[in-house]
Design an enzyme around this catalytic site. Structure first.
Site, PDB file in Angstrom:
ATOM      1  N   HIS A 293       0.699  -1.256  -0.027  1.00 13.56           N
ATOM      2  CA  HIS A 293       0.131   0.141  -0.092  1.00 13.56           C
ATOM      3  C   HIS A 293       0.686   1.353   0.172  1.00 13.56           C
ATOM      4  O   HIS A 293       0.524   2.039  -0.818  1.00 13.56           O
ATOM      5  CB  HIS A 293      -1.083  -0.001   1.185  1.00 13.56           C
ATOM      6  CG  HIS A 293      -1.563   1.248   1.434  1.00 13.56           C
ATOM      7  ND1 HIS A 293      -2.846   1.448   0.722  1.00 13.56           N
ATOM      8  CD2 HIS A 293      -1.578   2.602   1.976  1.00 13.56           C
ATOM      9  CE1 HIS A 293      -3.474   2.581   1.056  1.00 13.56           C
ATOM     10  NE2 HIS A 293      -2.599   3.306   1.906  1.00 13.56           N
ATOM     11  N   GLU A 294       1.817   1.347   0.813  1.00 11.41           N
ATOM     12  CA  GLU A 294       2.572   2.535   1.004  1.00 11.41           C
ATOM     13  C   GLU A 294       3.492   2.777  -0.220  1.00 11.41           C
ATOM     14  O   GLU A 294       3.708   3.857  -0.591  1.00 11.41           O
ATOM     15  CB  GLU A 294       3.502   2.439   2.115  1.00 11.41           C
ATOM     16  CG  GLU A 294       2.756   2.420   3.450  1.00 11.41           C
ATOM     17  CD  GLU A 294       1.683   3.478   3.934  1.00 11.41           C
ATOM     18  OE1 GLU A 294       2.046   4.512   3.158  1.00 11.41           O
ATOM     19  OE2 GLU A 294       0.906   3.273   4.528  1.00 11.41           O
TER      20      GLU A 294
ATOM     21  N   HIS B  55       1.498   4.394  -2.991  1.00 13.86           N
ATOM     22  CA  HIS B  55       1.482   5.802  -2.835  1.00 13.86           C
ATOM     23  C   HIS B  55       2.514   6.256  -3.964  1.00 13.86           C
ATOM     24  O   HIS B  55       2.464   7.164  -4.697  1.00 13.86           O
ATOM     25  CB  HIS B  55       1.416   6.181  -1.719  1.00 13.86           C
ATOM     26  CG  HIS B  55      -0.206   6.176  -0.834  1.00 13.86           C
ATOM     27  ND1 HIS B  55      -1.167   6.698  -1.638  1.00 13.86           N
ATOM     28  CD2 HIS B  55      -0.239   5.689   0.279  1.00 13.86           C
ATOM     29  CE1 HIS B  55      -1.983   6.278  -0.723  1.00 13.86           C
ATOM     30  NE2 HIS B  55      -1.614   5.845   0.276  1.00 13.86           N
TER      31      HIS B  55
ATOM     32  N   GLU C 121      -6.021   6.791  -1.564  1.00 17.35           N
ATOM     33  CA  GLU C 121      -6.126   5.644  -0.723  1.00 17.35           C
ATOM     34  C   GLU C 121      -6.832   4.332  -1.437  1.00 17.35           C
ATOM     35  O   GLU C 121      -6.062   3.350  -1.139  1.00 17.35           O
ATOM     36  CB  GLU C 121      -6.889   6.051   0.602  1.00 17.35           C
ATOM     37  CG  GLU C 121      -6.200   6.851   1.269  1.00 17.35           C
ATOM     38  CD  GLU C 121      -4.759   6.727   2.128  1.00 17.35           C
ATOM     39  OE1 GLU C 121      -4.592   5.472   2.182  1.00 17.35           O
ATOM     40  OE2 GLU C 121      -3.968   7.624   1.996  1.00 17.35           O
TER      41      GLU C 121
END
Length: 273
Positions: free
Chosen positions: A136-137, A140, A197
């Site tokens: 997820h990070e 980004h 997100e």
């Protein structure tokens, strides 16, 4: 009228000539700040942060963070190359650090600089949980969300200035200033952030699956995140930078089979426990 027309023409020109294509979504995105400008600043801030933090090295957890990060980076490289974006990551300088801090958080700066806080490890629970967070990070950064947020902030400021120049009536200008900040935040900036997100959740699932980690664990991770957040009432989703926990869990659950199918394209049919 000439001033208004000039502002409109300038705004259109900025949007037309300052867009980039997100390779993971195919969408045109704002890029008023180039990675060539953004990355060196991010790298310097990261180095400064490390000098001010207690970085853990050599432990099993620190080695796990690096191992998972390297696998996610390889997965990203494989996906991008397979989809016609060879060389997309040339300017990324991957680095993975575990920091002794009780904060339940992890982050990836533009250009691939990653930090995990020790406080998030009990919730991650396993290497696969770490992979869900890492994916997820990293997503980004790969989707240039930091670049887009900066660009959106610049446009928000531009809109405020343009409105004050274009509106000649004092009362109307006062009303504009009163409502523009809240309206642009709730109506534009917060939905923009929530969309980032959701994008990162999807991309992260793909990355962790291609890296050999079970994407079904991402929803389980967020169930633990929800439990950790306590019984306090969360703000309405419309007023938050993030989707609600329940929305996120439902979305991750629905997307997991798609991530499994994506991993099969790269020969990944079994996942690490």
């Amino acid at each position: 009228m000439k001033i208004k027309n000039s502002i409109l023409i300038l705004a259109v020109a900025v949007l037309v000539f300052s867009c980039a294509t997100n390779p993971f979504t195919g969408k045109k995105t704002m890029a008023l700040v180039s990675n060539a400008e953004l990355f060196p600043t991010a790298f310097a801030q990261y180095d400064q942060f490390l000098t001010e933090s207690k970085v853990i090295t050599g432990t099993a957890d620190a080695k796990m963070i690096t191992r998972v990060g390297e696998r996610i980076a390889v997965a990203a490289e494989r996906w991008l190359t397979a989809n016609g974006y060879h060389g997309y990551l040339n300017d990324y300088k991957w680095e993975y650090n575990l920091v002794d801090d009780k904060t339940v958080n992890a982050w990836c700066m533009p250009g691939g600089k990653i930090v995990f806080y020790t406080g998030i490890l009990p919730i991650a629970k396993s290497e696969t949980g770490v992979a869900a967070i890492m994916g997820h990070e990293v997503a980004h950064a790969l989707a240039n969300h930091g670049q887009q947020r900066m660009s959106a902030g610049m446009l928000q400021q531009f809109g405020a200035v343009a409105g004050n120049i274009a509106i000649q009536d004092d009362k109307a200008r006062d009303a504009f200033n009163q409502y523009y900040g809240v309206g642009s935040q709730v109506g534009v900036m917060l939905p923009f952030s929530r969309n980032h997100e959701t994008e990162a959740d999807k991309i992260g699932l793909y990355l962790m699956a291609i890296a050999g980690y079970n994407p079904s664990e991402a929803a389980e991770l967020w169930k633990r995140m929800k439990a950790n957040s306590g019984s306090g009432e969360a703000p309405p989703e419309i007023l938050s930078t993030h989707p609600s926990n329940d929305s996120r869990i439902a979305n991750l659950t629905a997307l997991a089979p798609t991530a499994v199918e994506e991993a099969k394209k790269f020969g990944v049919t079994q996942f690490r426990e």
